[in-house]
Design an enzyme around this catalytic site. Structure first.
Site, PDB file in Angstrom:
ATOM      1  N   GLU A  95       0.829  -1.211   0.000  1.00  0.00           N
ATOM      2  CA  GLU A  95       0.000   0.000   0.000  1.00  0.00           C
ATOM      3  C   GLU A  95       0.860   1.257   0.000  1.00  0.00           C
ATOM      4  O   GLU A  95       0.380   2.353   0.257  1.00  0.00           O
ATOM      5  CB  GLU A  95      -0.944   0.004   1.224  1.00  0.00           C
ATOM      6  CG  GLU A  95      -1.947  -1.146   1.209  1.00  0.00           C
ATOM      7  CD  GLU A  95      -3.005  -1.066   2.301  1.00  0.00           C
ATOM      8  OE1 GLU A  95      -3.009  -0.092   3.071  1.00  0.00           O
ATOM      9  OE2 GLU A  95      -3.835  -2.003   2.369  1.00  0.00           O
ATOM     10  N   ARG A 147       2.025   2.175   4.514  1.00  0.00           N
ATOM     11  CA  ARG A 147       1.693   3.109   3.430  1.00  0.00           C
ATOM     12  C   ARG A 147       2.812   4.082   3.086  1.00  0.00           C
ATOM     13  O   ARG A 147       2.648   4.920   2.222  1.00  0.00           O
ATOM     14  CB  ARG A 147       0.389   3.844   3.739  1.00  0.00           C
ATOM     15  CG  ARG A 147      -0.778   2.915   3.611  1.00  0.00           C
ATOM     16  CD  ARG A 147      -2.142   3.576   3.750  1.00  0.00           C
ATOM     17  NE  ARG A 147      -2.998   2.556   4.310  1.00  0.00           N
ATOM     18  CZ  ARG A 147      -3.168   2.361   5.611  1.00  0.00           C
ATOM     19  NH1 ARG A 147      -2.653   3.195   6.489  1.00  0.00           N
ATOM     20  NH2 ARG A 147      -3.870   1.356   6.049  1.00  0.00           N
ATOM     21  N   ALA A 208      -8.764  -0.628  15.981  1.00  0.00           N
ATOM     22  CA  ALA A 208     -10.125  -0.414  16.492  1.00  0.00           C
ATOM     23  C   ALA A 208     -11.070  -1.582  16.219  1.00  0.00           C
ATOM     24  O   ALA A 208     -12.172  -1.598  16.749  1.00  0.00           O
ATOM     25  CB  ALA A 208     -10.713   0.876  15.921  1.00  0.00           C
ATOM     26  N   ASN A 291     -13.384   4.258  13.322  1.00  0.00           N
ATOM     27  CA  ASN A 291     -14.615   3.709  13.896  1.00  0.00           C
ATOM     28  C   ASN A 291     -14.482   3.413  15.385  1.00  0.00           C
ATOM     29  O   ASN A 291     -13.391   3.422  15.945  1.00  0.00           O
ATOM     30  CB  ASN A 291     -14.983   2.414  13.171  1.00  0.00           C
ATOM     31  CG  ASN A 291     -13.875   1.378  13.248  1.00  0.00           C
ATOM     32  OD1 ASN A 291     -12.957   1.423  12.442  1.00  0.00           O
ATOM     33  ND2 ASN A 291     -13.934   0.474  14.206  1.00  0.00           N
ATOM     34  N   ASP A 336     -18.676   0.640  11.441  1.00  0.00           N
ATOM     35  CA  ASP A 336     -17.268   0.702  11.031  1.00  0.00           C
ATOM     36  C   ASP A 336     -17.063   1.776   9.967  1.00  0.00           C
ATOM     37  O   ASP A 336     -16.221   1.637   9.087  1.00  0.00           O
ATOM     38  CB  ASP A 336     -16.774  -0.679  10.536  1.00  0.00           C
ATOM     39  CG  ASP A 336     -15.282  -0.726  10.278  1.00  0.00           C
ATOM     40  OD1 ASP A 336     -14.548   0.137  10.800  1.00  0.00           O
ATOM     41  OD2 ASP A 336     -14.842  -1.631   9.543  1.00  0.00           O
ATOM     42  N   ASN A 423     -12.164   3.175   0.639  1.00  0.00           N
ATOM     43  CA  ASN A 423     -11.365   2.751   1.774  1.00  0.00           C
ATOM     44  C   ASN A 423     -10.053   3.536   1.811  1.00  0.00           C
ATOM     45  O   ASN A 423     -10.058   4.750   1.649  1.00  0.00           O
ATOM     46  CB  ASN A 423     -11.193   1.230   1.728  1.00  0.00           C
ATOM     47  CG  ASN A 423     -10.972   0.632   3.097  1.00  0.00           C
ATOM     48  OD1 ASN A 423      -9.902   0.786   3.658  1.00  0.00           O
ATOM     49  ND2 ASN A 423     -11.981  -0.020   3.657  1.00  0.00           N
ATOM     50  N   VAL A 576      -6.978  -5.897   2.573  1.00  0.00           N
ATOM     51  CA  VAL A 576      -8.064  -6.550   3.298  1.00  0.00           C
ATOM     52  C   VAL A 576      -9.006  -7.379   2.439  1.00  0.00           C
ATOM     53  O   VAL A 576      -9.334  -8.504   2.800  1.00  0.00           O
ATOM     54  CB  VAL A 576      -8.843  -5.550   4.179  1.00  0.00           C
ATOM     55  CG1 VAL A 576      -9.510  -4.487   3.374  1.00  0.00           C
ATOM     56  CG2 VAL A 576      -9.855  -6.264   5.036  1.00  0.00           C
ATOM     57  N   CYS A 641     -11.693 -16.680  12.575  1.00  0.00           N
ATOM     58  CA  CYS A 641     -10.774 -17.093  11.511  1.00  0.00           C
ATOM     59  C   CYS A 641     -11.052 -16.413  10.180  1.00  0.00           C
ATOM     60  O   CYS A 641     -10.141 -16.224   9.358  1.00  0.00           O
ATOM     61  CB  CYS A 641     -10.850 -18.604  11.302  1.00  0.00           C
ATOM     62  SG  CYS A 641     -10.993 -19.551  12.835  1.00  0.00           S
ATOM     63  N   HIS A 645      -8.697 -15.953   6.840  1.00  0.00           N
ATOM     64  CA  HIS A 645      -8.720 -17.170   6.020  1.00  0.00           C
ATOM     65  C   HIS A 645      -9.881 -17.208   5.041  1.00  0.00           C
ATOM     66  O   HIS A 645      -9.961 -18.127   4.237  1.00  0.00           O
ATOM     67  CB  HIS A 645      -8.713 -18.411   6.914  1.00  0.00           C
ATOM     68  CG  HIS A 645      -7.403 -18.620   7.611  1.00  0.00           C
ATOM     69  ND1 HIS A 645      -6.295 -19.123   6.962  1.00  0.00           N
ATOM     70  CD2 HIS A 645      -7.003 -18.351   8.866  1.00  0.00           C
ATOM     71  CE1 HIS A 645      -5.273 -19.185   7.813  1.00  0.00           C
ATOM     72  NE2 HIS A 645      -5.673 -18.705   8.972  1.00  0.00           N
TER      73      HIS A 645
END
Ligand code: CA
Length: 714
Positions: A95, A147, A208, A291, A336, A423, A576, A641, A645
């Site tokens: 990023e 970043r 958070a 958030n 969020d 995002n 993400v 998880c 995953h």
């Protein structure tokens, strides 16, 4: 050298005043090149007179990510080609926005590693690895990304995933000072790039989703000594901290929190993990705040309240951290909906007057234009589909929430979901077109109250249940859901004066890259489909496309050396959305590598191709367990998880796909990993604090069931 520095400083001062004059026709004079040792506030302030360098995260303090370079333009872009690439030693997400000065590119990769590269050739000059404890990777909600660095007076500054701020000698990469910026007993992480304002290094943190108390801290760039700290949530007793935030909490923020509620254990969230901007003339620093923890306000602050300063833009004095104003995008946030997204400063003509504005497209789907001197809301309009609010009341500055926007009574399908309408991917503003280019996406979610919530220190604590929104295991069914919900990506060219999009590029998949605008009337963006593209900034027409091998999701930059303009971007897998699994994103089918890709006119380099790994989809063991055991396993899997995953145990390719892993084949091996932390050094810590042996065995039963459903027919 000394004489040159003085001349540069004097010109810089003139440049600062010239830049603030709206509509000045004559371009300010170009300044002499500078070295890393000469980067300071005047140099960053005079960035438009040195368009060949990229001195700050968003290029300028206004964070417009607009390059005045125009050698590359629509008439010659067909000749734009790769000129060098450099592999960074990582298999995780990229990023990073590079900093470029004096022929050197400073770039970071996953796990907070810093590289100095020759900006002409990509030759590696040095590498600094802060050797973070990889077990802390489990605290990173959204991959162990970084970043980028900041530069000031010959030093680089990097925040590390384990919460340190480190100053490096830009010439050698040797550490100069280091300070721990967080309580390392809590699940704090740092992924954001520091900024340096008036000799102070500014850094926030993340965490958070798990449970931390957010703040931003200023450190002396020379010594690392703390100058001030501003907390974004109250402490558990609502007492003064001896911090810059004390006065405003006593005055107006404490009362917006219930005296009880889970926030007192979790810290309340409000992490400032990305956006900052600075106006040298007003001398105001702008910080984006995230958030709450838990997300769910019913649990966080049961009697309600706005919960300041969650999901807010904070305006502070950079010398002291003193509060100036705030604007809360999502009062009482429960979805969020961070306001950590990119903040851009610009001067706009609105209703016949020049307004100094701050602009943001936070997760919640509304594009905000604020008066950056006062925080007054000038406009707030949907830039993407939104169902939680019908609009913003411009009289009060508050959103008009729809019925059942909150999911206290029953689960709600809501646009956008926790990944937001936008995002971390940086946007850009072109003063030539007057447009803000937003890397947006359509990613709804089903929010559901977690009626059994208890605070679990060091683990996820959102106070929501992912189960009602779990995607189907069957791939065709899953892709049908993706289609039905219109999960997709958009590049929105937003006109902040007309309060509407001028044009939109539609992508079949969400989570496309950050944006660069240039004076060549171009907008550059990488796609999740591993293509790097340029668009006509006025019309949105695609004018150029190149393979990037990997998704180039970071913010591209442009610089100039020896009269040649370069376009650079970092690429890789991870971040993400790929962690969450299979959303129909085209898989690259290749071994992942973090890469720096650099283009110029006439470039002829190629990316070295790797052999794809042959993947045999064979479960490691037989199915077992009753229906109830498997259902319990799914519940525990989604609570613990899934975020790494993947949905329905389908990996997006970043982290091991558990369907085809060996450990689920044996009860003992699986327990060694899940309960005893066998792979802790790789970031897979023990979950014994939140999982019993029976839970682990139930998860194993669920994994094996999913594996057998998806196994290749033998
Ligand atoms: Ca978050």
């Amino acid at each position: 050298m000394r004489i040159q520095s003085v001349a540069v400083a004097a010109l810089g001062a003139i440049a600062l005043s010239a830049c603030t004059e709206q509509g000045a026709d004559t371009a300010p004079p170009a300044l002499e090149p500078i070295t890393a040792a000469q980067v300071d506030g005047e140099a960053i302030g005079a960035a438009d007179q040195r368009p060949g360098v990229w001195l700050s995260h968003g290029r300028t303090y206004s964070e417009q990510r607009f390059s005045p370079l125009e050698q590359v333009n629509a008439s010659n872009i067909s000749q734009l080609g790769l000129t060098w690439t450099e592999e960074l030693d990582t298999m995780r997400g990229m990023e990073s926005t590079p900093i470029v000065v004096d022929g050197v590119m400073y770039v970071t990769s996953a796990w907070s590693v810093v590289y100095a590269l020759d900006a002409r050739t990509g030759e590696r000059l040095w590498k600094f690895d802060p050797e973070v404890n990889k077990a802390r990777g489990v605290y990173a909600c959204c991959d162990v990304v970084n970043r980028g660095v900041a530069i000031w007076n010959g030093k680089l500054f990097v925040g590390t995933i384990d919460g340190r701020l480190i100053a490096l000698d830009a010439a050698s990469g040797a550490p100069v000072w280091e300070t721990v910026t967080v309580d390392q007993s809590r699940p704090y992480t740092i992924t954001g790039a520091p900024r340096v304002v008036k000799g102070k290094v500014l850094i926030g943190n993340g965490g958070a989703e798990l449970g931390v108390r957010g703040y931003v801290t200023a450190y002396d760039a020379e010594t690392g000594e703390q100058a001030w700290r501003f907390f974004t949530t109250p402490n558990a007793d609502k007492q003064p901290d001896g911090a810059a935030s004390d006065a405003v909490f006593a005055e107006l923020a404490n009362e917006t929190w219930d005296d009880e509620g889970a926030w007192r254990d979790t810290g309340g969230g409000g992490t400032a993990w990305d956006a900052m901007a600075y106006d040298p003339e007003l001398d105001i620093l702008y910080i984006g705040v995230g958030n709450g923890t838990p997300w769910n306000r019913r649990l966080r602050s049961p009697s309600g309240g706005d919960n300041l300063f969650l999901s807010s833009i904070l305006a502070l004095k950079p010398d002291t951290g003193e509060y100036v104003w705030h604007y809360q995008t999502t009062p009482g946030e429960t979805w969020d909906y961070t306001a950590t997204q990119h903040i851009i400063l610009a001067d706009l003509e609105i209703d016949g007057a020049t307004r100094k504005v701050a602009m943001q497209a936070p997760k919640n789907g509304f594009f905000y234009v604020l008066d950056r001197a006062t925080g007054e809301l000038l406009s707030g309009d949907m830039y993407q589909p939104v169902t939680w609010a019908s609009g913003i009341d411009t009289a009060t500055g508050r959103p008009i929430e729809t019925t059942n926007a909150r999911y206290d009574a029953e689960p709600q399908l809501t646009y956008p979901g926790p990944l937001g309408s936008h995002n971390w991917h940086p946007m850009a503003f072109s003063p030539d077109t007057g447009l803000v280019y937003i890397p947006a996406h359509t990613l709804p979610a089903i929010y559901a109250d977690d009626e059994t919530f208890t605070y679990r220190p060091g683990f996820w604590n959102t106070g929501t249940s992912s189960l009602p929104g779990a995607l189907p295991g069957d791939r065709d069914e899953r892709m049908q859901v993706v289609k039905d919900l219109n999960i997709s990506g958009q590049l929105v060219a937003w006109d902040p004066v007309a309060k509407a999009p001028r044009w939109t590029v539609d992508y079949p998949s969400p989570w496309n890259g950050g944006v660069l605008a240039t004076a060549g009337n171009l907008v550059f963006q990488g796609g999740i489909d591993a293509k790097f593209r340029a668009y006509n900034a006025e019309t949105g027409d695609t004018v150029w496309e190149s393979s990037a091998m990997y998704p180039a999701l970071s913010g591209p930059v442009s610089y100039e050396l020896d009269g040649e303009q370069y376009i650079a971007v970092t690429a890789g897998w991870g971040t993400v959305l790929p962690l969450l699994g299979d959303f129909g994103i085209p898989a690259t089918g290749l071994q992942e590598r973090g890469m720096v890709l650099v283009f110029k006119l006439g470039g002829t380099a190629e990316i070295e191709e790797y052999e794809a790994f042959p993947m045999e989809n064979v479960p490691a063991g037989d199915q077992f367990g009753s229906e109830q055991v498997i259902a319990r396993g799914k519940e525990v899997y989604y609570a613990n998880c899934m975020v790494c995953h993947g949905e329905a145990v389908v990996s997006g390719g970043v982290i091991q796909d558990l369907r085809w892993a060996q450990a689920p084949g044996s009860k003992e091996d699986f327990a060694e990993v899940v309960l005893n932390g066998r792979y802790e050094s790789a970031g897979m810590v023990s979950f014994a604090d939140v999982m019993t042996e029976d839970d682990a065995e139930a998860v194993r039963a669920y994994i094996l069931q999913r594996a057998h459903e998806d196994a290749d027919p033998q």
